[in-house]
Design a protein around this motif. Structure first.
Motif, PDB file in Angstrom:
ATOM      1  N   VAL A 253     -65.891   2.749   3.345  1.00 30.17           N
ATOM      2  CA  VAL A 253     -67.318   2.845   3.665  1.00 30.17           C
ATOM      3  C   VAL A 253     -68.052   1.599   3.200  1.00 30.17           C
ATOM      4  O   VAL A 253     -68.997   1.140   3.849  1.00 30.17           O
ATOM      5  CB  VAL A 253     -67.926   4.104   3.010  1.00 30.17           C
ATOM      6  CG1 VAL A 253     -69.442   4.127   3.194  1.00 30.17           C
ATOM      7  CG2 VAL A 253     -67.297   5.364   3.584  1.00 30.17           C
TER       8      VAL A 253
ATOM      9  N   ILE B 232     -68.870  -1.991   5.545  1.00 32.42           N
ATOM     10  CA  ILE B 232     -70.259  -1.589   5.708  1.00 32.42           C
ATOM     11  C   ILE B 232     -70.886  -2.305   6.900  1.00 32.42           C
ATOM     12  O   ILE B 232     -70.515  -3.444   7.246  1.00 32.42           O
ATOM     13  CB  ILE B 232     -71.048  -1.906   4.416  1.00 32.42           C
ATOM     14  CG1 ILE B 232     -72.418  -1.246   4.437  1.00 32.42           C
ATOM     15  CG2 ILE B 232     -71.136  -3.408   4.182  1.00 32.42           C
ATOM     16  CD1 ILE B 232     -73.151  -1.361   3.103  1.00 32.42           C
ATOM     17  N   ASP B 233     -71.799  -1.617   7.584  1.00 30.77           N
ATOM     18  CA  ASP B 233     -72.456  -2.227   8.747  1.00 30.77           C
ATOM     19  C   ASP B 233     -73.283  -3.432   8.337  1.00 30.77           C
ATOM     20  O   ASP B 233     -73.970  -3.421   7.306  1.00 30.77           O
ATOM     21  CB  ASP B 233     -73.361  -1.202   9.436  1.00 30.77           C
ATOM     22  CG  ASP B 233     -72.569  -0.081  10.094  1.00 30.77           C
ATOM     23  OD1 ASP B 233     -71.393  -0.305  10.426  1.00 30.77           O
ATOM     24  OD2 ASP B 233     -73.124   1.027  10.266  1.00 30.77           O
TER      25      ASP B 233
ATOM     26  N   SER C  51     -73.655   6.716   6.493  1.00 32.43           N
ATOM     27  CA  SER C  51     -74.402   5.605   7.084  1.00 32.43           C
ATOM     28  C   SER C  51     -75.413   6.082   8.118  1.00 32.43           C
ATOM     29  O   SER C  51     -76.357   5.357   8.444  1.00 32.43           O
ATOM     30  CB  SER C  51     -73.439   4.594   7.733  1.00 32.43           C
ATOM     31  OG  SER C  51     -72.665   5.225   8.738  1.00 32.43           O
TER      32      SER C  51
ATOM     33  N   ILE D  95     -77.603   3.048   1.659  1.00 29.53           N
ATOM     34  CA  ILE D  95     -76.279   3.635   1.788  1.00 29.53           C
ATOM     35  C   ILE D  95     -75.605   3.809   0.442  1.00 29.53           C
ATOM     36  O   ILE D  95     -74.880   4.787   0.218  1.00 29.53           O
ATOM     37  CB  ILE D  95     -75.400   2.767   2.732  1.00 29.53           C
ATOM     38  CG1 ILE D  95     -74.064   3.476   2.975  1.00 29.53           C
ATOM     39  CG2 ILE D  95     -75.199   1.374   2.171  1.00 29.53           C
ATOM     40  CD1 ILE D  95     -73.194   2.793   4.009  1.00 29.53           C
TER      41      ILE D  95
ATOM     42  N   SER E 269     -74.683   7.489  -0.910  1.00 33.74           N
ATOM     43  CA  SER E 269     -73.274   7.768  -1.201  1.00 33.74           C
ATOM     44  C   SER E 269     -73.106   8.296  -2.618  1.00 33.74           C
ATOM     45  O   SER E 269     -72.363   9.250  -2.856  1.00 33.74           O
ATOM     46  CB  SER E 269     -72.436   6.495  -1.012  1.00 33.74           C
ATOM     47  OG  SER E 269     -72.419   6.088   0.333  1.00 33.74           O
TER      48      SER E 269
END
Length: 561
Positions: free
Chosen positions: A43, A47-48, A378, A384, A388
């Motif tokens: 994650v 990550i984006d 997300s 984030i 999380s």
């Protein structure tokens, strides 16, 4: 009056909840904290990142805003420099990139599931500690290569390998810790070591934030923690005395128990004597003793079952036979004719087959919802890393939720967790549409109860399984759980179409698990762990508390199983 085996009497002399057990439990807790980190590390390393398409009409040096739009025929994409992510390093924002990222998440659990098919059996054959040490060493080598990979396909392959050797830390070490702890305290301690898994996820979020400038350093830090785990297992986790005894390693068992006794400060002068056969395994055949009480005691505690559940050489068999239907007798006889029981024994009768299928599907659905909510963080508005950590720390109160399992029972507690979690998953897409700010609260409730169900199963399954197949039973159930973890990222990805698809699927699986458990699950509260295959069949056949009458020298007395 319940008779105890020589091993049980010796363990009581050694001490089942002393300083040695405290050290063993502490190591188990640290291991559980670690395994939460690699479970969701993807994650943060994937990550984006904001991106912008660049073509002939746009110079990448003049980009000040990123529209995050995928364009057909785009020449290439430019990414924001922070946070560091393999999405930007491997150009995974568009095309097949998102699917490859989901595959990277799933690959780890695919390797884990494959490992479940044989690692548990290896642990039952060669020992819990031996398998844990060997696989953890290989795991350290594979994990140390992750920071140096150069493309997404190498990352997927290496994560698959890491997943294969991650399993023993999750299940085998858990069984090893459980077999050193007093049965009366196993439930709470097992839940305590399982719930701290959330601390590992929170640690992953913390390190992801602190090391957000380099996803490769995140992976390096994770490997350093794994090396610490290997050191702790090597120096502080002894082999299971129960496994050594049941497999005939009597001298090694006595040696390990002497070490534990010294740490506990107890007076252990050696194993209480019992006859052994040529293979140094405890004799369980009633023909070797004249005392019927000794015969019955050996039958119910040894690794090798009698040749048939109706072949006892004393009058008690007339009272025991009616508790067994012909199917159980046939299954027991078939299995006991073999030298070593295998996984088929867990499905040997109709009742045991339904129980195992229920366990498999319940583990599948609980794990899918658990990791589905974790991987879908997300999609929740907000930071984030904070979200999380919040979803990870909400697992800690699950310990209090399942405390009721020692009062109302394992089965009612599991049913409550499954039902409320399914209702929460049903409500998430509705709140997303009408009250977005409430979605995170509902997601936290779902994650809390999914954690309760998931962790309770890790206590529940070993309590149902016979000693010789305990690790194997937990392994195949854990394998079913990994199927849920593998498809979880893809189910969440379907949320790009509609939120009702992933969460509706999660809720449906939860409701099915609830119904299956109502009809086929058994209660294990205040019932000893089955030692033999026959005891396992008795437990499954009699879903309520079972009493077997056994004669003594003077009169009959009841024994609880």
């Amino acid at each position: 009056m319940e008779a105890e085996s020589p091993l049980e009497q010796s363990l009581q002399t050694v001490g089942m909840f002393g300083r040695a057990q405290f050290i063993i439990i502490l190591v188990g807790v640290i291991v559980q904290i670690y395994i939460g980190w690699p479970s969701i590390v993807s994650v943060f390393v994937a990550i984006d990142v904001d991106f912008q398409c660049v073509n002939d009409t746009l110079d990448d040096a003049n980009i000040t805003k990123f529209d995050n739009e995928c364009v057909n025929g785009c020449e290439y994409y430019v990414y924001r420099s922070t946070p560091s992510s393999m999405v930007s390093d491997f150009d995974l924002a568009c095309g097949n990139g998102p699917t490859l990222v989901s595959t990277a998440n799933s690959a780890f659990w695919a390797g884990f599931m494959l490992s479940c098919l044989f690692m548990g059996t290896l642990a039952d054959m060669f020992g819990r500690r031996t398998v844990s040490l060997f696989t953890c060493f290989i795991y350290c080598i594979a994990s140390s290569l992750l920071p140096f990979i150069q493309n997404i396909y190498e990352f997927i392959a290496m994560r698959f390998v890491c997943g294969m050797f991650h399993y023993p830390l999750t299940c085998v070490v858990f069984i090893l810790v459980a077999e050193w702890v007093d049965k009366e305290k196993f439930g709470k301690i097992g839940m305590s070591t399982a719930v701290v898994f959330g601390l590992g996820e929170a640690l992953a979020a913390l390190m992801g934030y602190l090391l957000r400038d380099s996803w490769r350093i995140q992976l390096g830090a994770m490997t350093c923690f794994l090396v610490l785990v290997l050191i702790l297992i090597f120096f502080f986790l002894p082999e299971s005395a129960k496994w050594l005894y049941q497999t005939g390693h009597i001298h090694e068992c006595e040696k390990v128990m002497r070490k534990v006794s010294r740490i506990n400060g107890t007076n252990f002068h050696g194993m209480i004597h019992s006859e052994t056969n040529s293979d140094h395994r405890p004799i369980t055949n009633g023909s070797q003793h004249d005392s019927s009480a000794d015969e019955m005691s050996n039958i119910f505690v040894s690794r090798s079952e009698p040749s048939s559940p109706v072949s006892y050489h004393y009058d008690a068999s007339e009272k025991l036979i009616p508790t067994l239907d012909p199917q159980v007798i046939k299954a027991s006889t078939t299995i006991e004719e073999k030298e070593k029981p295998n996984v088929k024994a867990l499905f040997g009768t109709r009742s045991s087959c339904f129980l195992m299928l229920t366990n498999l599907f319940t583990f599948f659905s609980s794990c899918m919802v658990y990791f589905g909510l974790a991987f879908g963080v997300s999609s929740i508005s907000g930071n984030i890393y904070f979200n999380s950590a919040l979803l990870a720390l909400v697992e800690l109160p699950a310990w209090f939720v399942v405390l009721s399992m020692d009062y109302v029972g394992r089965k009612p507690t599991l049913l409550f967790c499954l039902l409320v979690c399914s209702i929460a998953c049903t409500c998430i897409p509705i709140t997303n549409q009408y009250v977005p700010s409430l979605s995170i609260v509902i997601a936290m409730v779902g994650k809390l109860l999914a954690t309760g169900a998931f962790d309770l199963l890790f206590v529940y399954i070993p309590e149902q399984s016979p000693t010789v197949l305990r690790t194997t039973g937990l392994s195949i159930c854990s394998g079913a759980a990994r199927i849920g973890t593998i498809i979880g990222p893809y189910v969440i990805q379907a949320g790009s179409i509609s939120d009702y698809i992933p969460y509706g699927f999660f809720a449906l699986c939860g409701y099915i698990s609830f119904v299956l458990c109502v009809f086929f699950q058994v209660e294990t509260l205040n019932r000893g762990m089955p030692q033999t295959i026959e005891q396992y069949y008795l437990l499954v056949q009699n879903k309520r508390r079972l009493r077997i009458e056994e004669p003594t020298s003077d009169d009959d007395c009841d024994r609880d199983i």
